[in-house]
Each structure stands twice: as C-alpha cells, then as structure tokens.
Design an enzyme around this catalytic site. Structure first.
Site, short mmCIF file in Angstrom:
data_model
loop_
_atom_site.label_atom_id
_atom_site.label_comp_id
_atom_site.label_asym_id
_atom_site.label_seq_id
_atom_site.Cartn_x
_atom_site.Cartn_y
_atom_site.Cartn_z
N ASP A 112 38.49 46.05 47.21
CA ASP A 112 39.52 45.29 46.51
C ASP A 112 40.77 45.86 45.91
O ASP A 112 42.15 45.74 45.12
CB ASP A 112 38.78 45.38 44.63
CG ASP A 112 39.56 44.32 43.76
OD1 ASP A 112 40.54 42.98 44.33
OD2 ASP A 112 39.13 44.13 42.35
N GLU A 164 39.49 56.00 44.16
CA GLU A 164 40.72 55.15 43.87
C GLU A 164 41.30 56.70 43.98
O GLU A 164 41.45 57.71 44.21
CB GLU A 164 40.47 55.24 42.04
CG GLU A 164 41.20 55.30 40.72
CD GLU A 164 42.17 54.01 42.08
OE1 GLU A 164 43.54 54.05 42.10
OE2 GLU A 164 41.40 52.84 42.00
N HIS A 220 39.01 50.26 45.80
CA HIS A 220 39.97 50.96 44.97
C HIS A 220 38.99 49.95 43.32
O HIS A 220 39.16 49.22 42.81
CB HIS A 220 40.66 49.74 45.31
CG HIS A 220 41.45 49.21 46.80
ND1 HIS A 220 41.20 48.85 47.75
CD2 HIS A 220 42.28 50.17 46.90
CE1 HIS A 220 41.60 49.40 49.24
NE2 HIS A 220 42.54 49.90 48.33
N HIS A 236 33.45 38.93 40.42
CA HIS A 236 32.24 40.19 39.68
C HIS A 236 31.04 39.30 39.42
O HIS A 236 29.69 39.86 39.72
CB HIS A 236 32.82 41.03 38.56
CG HIS A 236 33.64 41.73 38.24
ND1 HIS A 236 34.52 41.50 37.11
CD2 HIS A 236 34.30 42.34 38.93
CE1 HIS A 236 35.13 42.78 37.83
NE2 HIS A 236 35.34 42.95 38.90
N SER A 276 34.42 46.34 39.06
CA SER A 276 33.84 46.13 39.41
C SER A 276 32.30 47.52 39.39
O SER A 276 31.24 47.18 40.05
CB SER A 276 34.22 46.19 41.32
OG SER A 276 35.11 47.00 41.62
#
Length: 281
Positions: free
Chosen positions: A164, A118, A41, A18, A100
């Site tokens: 990610d 997602e 993600h 991050h 994130s």
C-alpha cells in the site's frame, strides 16, 4: 497525496481495501496450515480521526462515516464493523479507525504470523508501540522495495503480501511497482500479492494493467471502486487493488461486496465498481 496515512485514514479507499483484505485473509484461513501476513507500508497501525491531519482533510466523512452496521450487510462488512468496534473499545473512543495491520491482526490465528514494515521513523516507532505486545507480530523499520524480497518466502510457505505505497515517487504507470511484483513473484510464485493503487486517470491504469499482463504472471485480478467518473481531473476518483493468486472464489464474493458498497460510497451517478481478470481464470 501526502505520504503519511493520517491524512487519509478512513476514506473510501481505506474502507474498500480493508474490507477486501478481510475477505482475502478469510480465504487464507480455509487451510489449517499457518500463513504469514506481510505489510510493506504499515503506517502506525491505527489512527485517531479527531487528530489534526484527519480533520484537515476530512476524508473519513466520505468513507467510514457513510457505512452503518446492519444485519443484511455482507459477511466481510460485518467482520470489518466488529473489528472496528473492538479497536474503539480498546481506545475508549468512537473516533478511531484501523489501518491494514489492525484488521489483519484480527484475522490471525495462533499459528499465523505478521511482519510489518514502515520506513517513516516516527510512524515506525508508533507502530512498534502499538503492535510490540503481540507475540506473533514483528515490526521492521525498513524500506519496502528492499524488504519484500528479503522476507519472502516466509518459513510458513503460505502468505499474503499487502503493498500500500504512497505513490508520491511513482511515475505514470507505476514501473517501480511492476518491477517489484515481478521480482517478488519470481522468488515466491505461490504467495498472494495485493497491490493498492489510486485511480486518477483511466488511460494510465489501462497502461499499468497492460504492463502487468505482459509480465506473464498468471491469475491477476483487478478490483476497483470509482466513486467519481474515472476521467475526472479533480483528484482521487477511485481505488483499485491488483491481486495475484487470490483465494478460491474470492473474485465472485468481492464483486458482490463491491456492488453493495457502490451505492453507499458513490459521489456521482457515473460511479462504478468492477472485478476483472487481467490474466488467467
């Protein structure tokens, strides 16, 4: 590693990814032209560290809990702290940590846009609840391996794709992700691509880097923070980020920030932080 990020929120890998993400987006801001941030993600967007999953692993104790705000902290770290404090004020609790999407949202200007993906249905719904009120954010319940190439190139022509993944289904040296990056880069070669990866076995990471070098994609940077020796067989030894097309001077600043983070997060005398070019520069 458990797919859902609740278990790992705020750990040392989160802290590293991050803070560097903030640095990358700051680099994107050098130009006035709008950019699009794409998160493959995205999870829920932020997490309560007092929840059962976070308490079960306690990973945040080796991450966010180890860093303290100080006037001498690097600029990216100061921004990370201020953005974290903003989330905690909004949630009226010191026990929250951002994902994130949260940190990226704080780096968005009025002309910029976010697309969050997602696949987990529960997390996708929570993500929509958390970010649906922001006019410059679109939430997609879709699979990243299909979604990336569908969303690029964005209309802004500038942007960053943050990947990610959970690594539960990836084999050995991450062949699916290498293939995905090649497809995405072929379709949009000017985009900035950021892939997070776990460091558990140095030989495997070397094979992954070699595969990426063989793709012929130029300007590939690898940033790593290993809090344990990288051949330790006990679990997650380190965290890495492969960055394609990093902004100007990002590598030099990232190295300074990682060297600052190293003594704060190290768990072993052989801990190390590196920034190396796989291809280009």
């Amino acid at each position: 590693m458990n797919y859902r990020h609740h278990y790992h929120a705020g750990n040392f890998a989160d802290v590293m990814k991050h803070i560097l993400l903030i640095g990358l987006l700051q680099g994107m801001q050098r130009k006035d032209a709008p950019f699009c941030y794409i998160d493959t993600h995205a999870g829920c967007g932020w997490y309560n560290l007092a929840s059962a999953p976070a308490q079960k692993t306690g990973e945040y104790k080796q991450g966010v809990r180890k860093l303290q705000p100080h006037k001498n902290n690097p600029e990216w770290v100061k921004l990370w702290f201020s953005q974290l404090e903003l989330l905690r004020k909004e949630q009226n609790s010191k026990g929250f940590y951002g994902g994130s999407p949260w940190f990226a949202l704080q780096m968005m200007r009025p002309q910029d846009r976010m697309a969050l993906m997602e696949f987990h249905p529960v997390d996708a719904e929570k993500l929509r609840d958390n970010f649906g009120r922001y006019p410059n954010v679109a939430v997609h319940h879709r699979d990243a391996y299909e979604g990336i190439t569908a969303l690029i190139p964005p209309k802004e022509k500038r942007g960053l794709v943050f990947i990610d993944p959970p690594y539960e289904e990836e084999r050995q040296d991450f062949p699916q992700l290498v293939e995905l990056l090649v497809k995405a880069y072929t379709k949009w070669p000017t985009g900035v691509y950021v892939l997070w990866y776990p460091v558990k076995d140095r030989a495997m990471i070397e094979r992954f880097h070699k595969k990426m070098w063989k793709t012929g994609i130029p300007r590939q940077l690898a940033c790593e923070l290993c809090v344990m020796p990288d051949d330790n067989s006990l679990g997650l030894n380190g965290t890495g980020m492969l960055i394609i097309n990093p902004p100007w001077q990002f590598a030099e600043e990232a190295d300074k920030v990682l060297q600052w983070m190293l003594p704060q997060l190290a768990e072993h005398p052989m801990a190390k932080a590196t920034v190396t070019w796989i291809a280009g520069e």
